[in-house]
Design a protein around this motif. Sequence first.
Motif, PDB file in Angstrom:
ATOM      1  N   LEU A  26      -0.723  -4.018   3.417  1.00  7.35           N
ATOM      2  CA  LEU A  26      -1.145  -5.253   2.764  1.00  7.35           C
ATOM      3  C   LEU A  26      -2.504  -5.713   3.302  1.00  7.35           C
ATOM      4  O   LEU A  26      -3.390  -6.140   2.550  1.00  7.35           O
ATOM      5  CB  LEU A  26      -0.079  -6.302   3.061  1.00  7.35           C
ATOM      6  N   ILE A  27      -2.669  -5.619   4.629  1.00 10.83           N
ATOM      7  CA  ILE A  27      -3.919  -6.069   5.238  1.00 10.83           C
ATOM      8  C   ILE A  27      -5.078  -5.180   4.802  1.00 10.83           C
ATOM      9  O   ILE A  27      -6.160  -5.670   4.462  1.00 10.83           O
ATOM     10  CB  ILE A  27      -3.804  -6.054   6.779  1.00 10.83           C
ATOM     11  N   PHE A  28      -4.848  -3.854   4.794  1.00 13.62           N
ATOM     12  CA  PHE A  28      -5.923  -2.946   4.382  1.00 13.62           C
ATOM     13  C   PHE A  28      -6.337  -3.252   2.960  1.00 13.62           C
ATOM     14  O   PHE A  28      -7.511  -3.263   2.608  1.00 13.62           O
ATOM     15  CB  PHE A  28      -5.483  -1.492   4.471  1.00 13.62           C
ATOM     16  N   MET A  29      -5.321  -3.490   2.113  1.00 20.32           N
ATOM     17  CA  MET A  29      -5.593  -3.757   0.702  1.00 20.32           C
ATOM     18  C   MET A  29      -6.470  -5.001   0.563  1.00 20.32           C
ATOM     19  O   MET A  29      -7.441  -5.004  -0.199  1.00 20.32           O
ATOM     20  CB  MET A  29      -4.265  -3.943  -0.023  1.00 20.32           C
TER      21      MET A  29
ATOM     22  N   ALA B 226      -6.455 -10.233   8.050  1.00 20.97           N
ATOM     23  CA  ALA B 226      -7.563  -9.452   7.492  1.00 20.97           C
ATOM     24  C   ALA B 226      -8.860  -9.740   8.234  1.00 20.97           C
ATOM     25  O   ALA B 226      -9.724  -8.866   8.356  1.00 20.97           O
ATOM     26  CB  ALA B 226      -7.718  -9.763   6.006  1.00 20.97           C
ATOM     27  N   LEU B 227      -8.982 -10.965   8.752  1.00 19.78           N
ATOM     28  CA  LEU B 227     -10.231 -11.363   9.408  1.00 19.78           C
ATOM     29  C   LEU B 227     -10.545 -10.471  10.613  1.00 19.78           C
ATOM     30  O   LEU B 227     -11.670  -9.992  10.766  1.00 19.78           O
ATOM     31  CB  LEU B 227     -10.109 -12.819   9.851  1.00 19.78           C
TER      32      LEU B 227
ATOM     33  N   GLY C  31      -2.739 -17.804   4.035  1.00 16.89           N
ATOM     34  CA  GLY C  31      -3.416 -18.201   5.267  1.00 16.89           C
ATOM     35  C   GLY C  31      -3.199 -17.178   6.369  1.00 16.89           C
ATOM     36  O   GLY C  31      -4.142 -16.752   7.046  1.00 16.89           O
ATOM     37  N   LEU C  32      -1.950 -16.747   6.524  1.00 18.91           N
ATOM     38  CA  LEU C  32      -1.624 -15.745   7.535  1.00 18.91           C
ATOM     39  C   LEU C  32      -2.307 -14.414   7.216  1.00 18.91           C
ATOM     40  O   LEU C  32      -2.899 -13.774   8.093  1.00 18.91           O
ATOM     41  CB  LEU C  32      -0.101 -15.567   7.597  1.00 18.91           C
ATOM     42  N   LEU C  33      -2.211 -14.001   5.947  1.00 21.46           N
ATOM     43  CA  LEU C  33      -2.817 -12.722   5.549  1.00 21.46           C
ATOM     44  C   LEU C  33      -4.327 -12.750   5.781  1.00 21.46           C
ATOM     45  O   LEU C  33      -4.913 -11.757   6.224  1.00 21.46           O
ATOM     46  CB  LEU C  33      -2.515 -12.425   4.074  1.00 21.46           C
ATOM     47  N   ALA C  34      -4.939 -13.907   5.501  1.00 20.50           N
ATOM     48  CA  ALA C  34      -6.382 -14.023   5.695  1.00 20.50           C
ATOM     49  C   ALA C  34      -6.735 -13.876   7.166  1.00 20.50           C
ATOM     50  O   ALA C  34      -7.714 -13.211   7.516  1.00 20.50           O
ATOM     51  CB  ALA C  34      -6.878 -15.359   5.164  1.00 20.50           C
TER      52      ALA C  34
ATOM     53  N   GLY D  46     -12.670 -11.133   2.205  1.00 18.91           N
ATOM     54  CA  GLY D  46     -11.300 -10.908   2.641  1.00 18.91           C
ATOM     55  C   GLY D  46     -10.471 -12.178   2.560  1.00 18.91           C
ATOM     56  O   GLY D  46      -9.308 -12.155   2.181  1.00 18.91           O
ATOM     57  N   PHE D  47     -11.110 -13.285   2.884  1.00 21.33           N
ATOM     58  CA  PHE D  47     -10.438 -14.577   2.835  1.00 21.33           C
ATOM     59  C   PHE D  47      -9.970 -14.886   1.412  1.00 21.33           C
ATOM     60  O   PHE D  47      -8.818 -15.240   1.171  1.00 21.33           O
ATOM     61  CB  PHE D  47     -11.417 -15.652   3.333  1.00 21.33           C
TER      62      PHE D  47
END
Lengths: 289, 358
Positions: free
Chosen positions: A226-229, A27-28, A21-24, A242-243
């Motif tokens: 991690l976010i770029f990936m 990335a958003l 959830g946080l990573l999404a 991305g989600f």
Amino acid sequence: MDCHLDIFFLEAVLNGILLAGLLALLALGLNLIFGVIDVVWICYAELVMVGMYGIHHAYKAGVPFPVAALIGIVLIALAGAALHHLVIRPVLDSAPINQLLVTGGVLFLLQAAATMAFGIDFKNLGIRLGSLGFAGMSFSWSRVITFVVALASMLALWLFLSRTYIGTAIRAIAQDRQIMPLMGVDSRRVYLITSAIGGGLAGLAAALMVLQYDIYPQIGLQFGPLIFMICVLGGLGNMLGGFIAAFIIGQFIAIGGSCMATEWGYATAFLFFMVAIFIRPQGLFAAKS
Amino acid sequence: MIRISRPALVGLALLGVLPFVIRLLFSGSEKYYLHLLIQILLWSFIYTGWSLMGRFGLTSLGHGAFTGIGAYATVLLWNFAGLTPWLGIPIGVAVAAIVALLVGYPCFRLRITGHYFALLTLALTEFVRLCIVGWRDYTGGSLGTQPKRYGDGISLYAMQFEPDRVLSYYIALALWLFGLYVWVRVDRSMDRYALDAASQDEDAAASVGIHVTRERLKVTALSAAMCALGGAVFAQYQMYIGPDTIAGLGVSLNIVFAVIAGGMWVLLGPTVGAVFTQVLSEGLRVTIQGSATLKAWFGSAAFALDTAIYGLLLVLFIIYMPRGILGTLIERRRRSDAVAARGSERTNASLAANGKRP
């Protein structure tokens, strides 16, 4: 390797979903900016880091946490707009890779400035929220809250983009950068607003992350790659992709981390990412063109 | 055969006697200045290796992986298998080149370029760094490790030369010259024209018979191999390797930015970038350490000041001086030469000053 399909495994899976959830959310913001302006802010995680420090200091100065979080969001939204105005706008017409690298300079600048201003010690907010016990497993409340707020904010962004006039303009610019200015949309204003929203999302992520993580100047390097990936895996600029990618990567980290050492969880995630890109170069969920 | 011009020969002779000049001028702190020069030369070699592919629009953020592979393969083979670096370095270089080919082939075949290429190679860097940290039984994890000393620390067999700074300087100098030689060879080859064409228009280049993928793979493997070699020699000189000093995203970004600062498209650009970054950070450090007011002013924050200024300068460079320091200087000189050569033909001269050749 030590892996069984037991209660700890299930706990790892659920923790992976909470992390996703946080990573999404992280990335958003990046995807929004890339989709509209066609620029990768490589310093995105550093903006989050600055936001975390801002919230930390506001809270320690006696401001209640929700207000401190709001201050952080506004601060980073302004920072995002400033970043676009001062750094991105001058290079909008140069080679795409220059736009990526120029924000790399900002990455160095922010990291060093944070080291100078706040030192290299780990800082903690000191808010303990306890944990949620459930069927013999336990999940920290801060993670659960992060997950819920992250999902809610994504829904809010979706409503904003689909229901408001400016949101429609943003989506239109993302679809065709050349035509929309001819239709009377002020692209410079849309870019600025998009950057501010992207920054605001970084600020929101910062507000959620201070509840879970210690703050230090290099925290951006932990989350940035991690976010770029995740963004590339989902297809740069594709917010829904991305989600979903965030949930895949979250599982690699959580299960890998529970079966092996933490680094191997991350390492397998990166390996999976590279292989996946070779199979679907435009991201797993890119529309076929 | 590469002909060496007269100014270059004078420069080389000066570099050759530099250790003795330093010994005369700064007899007390000779080791420090030599250390600075060695650092500049070794990083210049690595930067030059990166610029081989960077100048053709292949902006890799993965070269921190290659320096890391070179350094760790060499040191681990020496520490745990007793294999001399004379064999360990070629193995490390070969592994780096193979990894570069494995990642490069799908990238170039599928035309993963620009943002995607940069972010994909960034993932490679992270992957290698995480592997290094994860294998902590051998690599020492995030604390790093040291090559085992052999005898008194100076040994041909173990390729250890760190205690003798003058010797280290000549080794670094030789490596740097080798890097420049490779650059010139690539610059004068047909491959260079092929790669230039491909970087401008891949379809057009392919349509005139250029095998774009093969050309790009060649230069990528060469570039990765050079960075691995640089990383390995760096490890032998520093006698310490850590996942953040010789591998990882920080190293990748440093490589890219130093080359941009110096100038990506000219022979000595990466070297100028290395001189610039080293002199900037060391100069600031010495100035702050030397002044009581500045020291009190910045306190322990001083050690991050150079990075802050560095980051700010990079932003300004990319916006206002994308050709880098040396590239801009050379271009300016070329223009003024062009103006002078055209003499009183005012229209032509003004065109040349605008960068448009009539």
